[in-house]
Motif scaffolding. Sequence first.
Motif, short mmCIF file in Angstrom:
data_model
loop_
_atom_site.label_atom_id
_atom_site.label_comp_id
_atom_site.label_asym_id
_atom_site.label_seq_id
_atom_site.Cartn_x
_atom_site.Cartn_y
_atom_site.Cartn_z
N HIS A 1 0.83 -1.21 0.00
CA HIS A 1 0.00 0.00 0.00
C HIS A 1 0.86 1.26 0.00
O HIS A 1 0.37 2.35 -0.17
CB HIS A 1 -0.93 0.00 1.21
N LYS B 1 -6.34 1.10 0.75
CA LYS B 1 -5.04 1.72 0.56
C LYS B 1 -5.00 3.08 1.25
O LYS B 1 -4.07 3.40 1.98
CB LYS B 1 -4.76 1.88 -0.93
N LYS B 2 -6.04 3.88 1.00
CA LYS B 2 -6.10 5.21 1.63
C LYS B 2 -6.19 5.09 3.15
O LYS B 2 -5.59 5.88 3.87
CB LYS B 2 -7.32 5.97 1.10
N TYR B 3 -6.91 4.11 3.58
CA TYR B 3 -7.07 3.90 5.02
C TYR B 3 -5.71 3.64 5.69
O TYR B 3 -5.38 4.24 6.70
CB TYR B 3 -8.02 2.72 5.25
N ILE C 1 -2.74 7.78 -7.07
CA ILE C 1 -2.34 6.94 -5.93
C ILE C 1 -2.05 5.52 -6.36
O ILE C 1 -1.40 4.76 -5.67
CB ILE C 1 -3.45 6.96 -4.86
N LEU D 1 -0.70 10.42 4.08
CA LEU D 1 -1.66 11.01 3.14
C LEU D 1 -2.11 12.39 3.58
O LEU D 1 -2.30 12.63 4.75
CB LEU D 1 -2.88 10.08 2.99
N ILE E 1 -8.95 0.59 -3.20
CA ILE E 1 -8.42 1.93 -2.99
C ILE E 1 -8.80 2.45 -1.61
O ILE E 1 -8.02 3.14 -0.95
CB ILE E 1 -8.96 2.90 -4.06
N LYS E 2 -9.99 2.11 -1.20
CA LYS E 2 -10.45 2.54 0.11
C LYS E 2 -9.52 2.04 1.21
O LYS E 2 -9.16 2.77 2.13
CB LYS E 2 -11.87 2.01 0.36
N THR F 1 -3.40 6.76 5.46
CA THR F 1 -3.83 7.76 6.43
C THR F 1 -3.39 7.35 7.83
O THR F 1 -2.91 8.17 8.62
CB THR F 1 -5.36 7.91 6.41
#
Length: 153
Positions: free
Chosen positions: A119, A143-145, A127, A153, A140-141, A148
Amino acid sequence: MDKYEFFSISCEIGSILVYTNSGICEQISFTEEFIPESDENIFTIQIREYLNGERKILDFSVKYSSGPIFTKIWNYLRENVSYGRIVTYSELAKACNTNPRVVGYAMASNPLPLYIPCHRVVGSKGIGGYSGKEHNIDGIKWKKYFLTLEGSL
DNA sequence: CGCGTACATAGCC
DNA sequence: GGCTATGTACGCG
């Protein structure tokens, strides 16, 4: 003698699933469903600590195999892309003497996301993607999680 | 060993 | 934003 076990750890956006064989982790995946958490063990404890920000390196027993380059890329991530760091597909490709497409190929074939920090690999444009195989979830959700969570991020 | 298949790209319009 | 060109590795016959 094979003894397969399955564990679940819940978080804000779903559950993390851990598949083990004889006490060795062989696969990790994600789901948007909320599956009841398993009893505590080496795997669930470490992942929960990671989710709480208390742990930055997962070091339970794992087993994975593929071609030499894939393995090299995965090892490179674990050794050189530590918590909170980010690399692009291009940089990773250069470091392993290959090209960005292959890096994506390797990421999509990664059986142990999270343990192998795929990730933390982003594209030069956006991204990048995540969880190529499990196209039934929104990777993606996740990955962003994770990014963050690590403050990237 | 050769061929088909796969890729979560980068770059240009 | 969308489309295209593209290299390299894996897996199997």
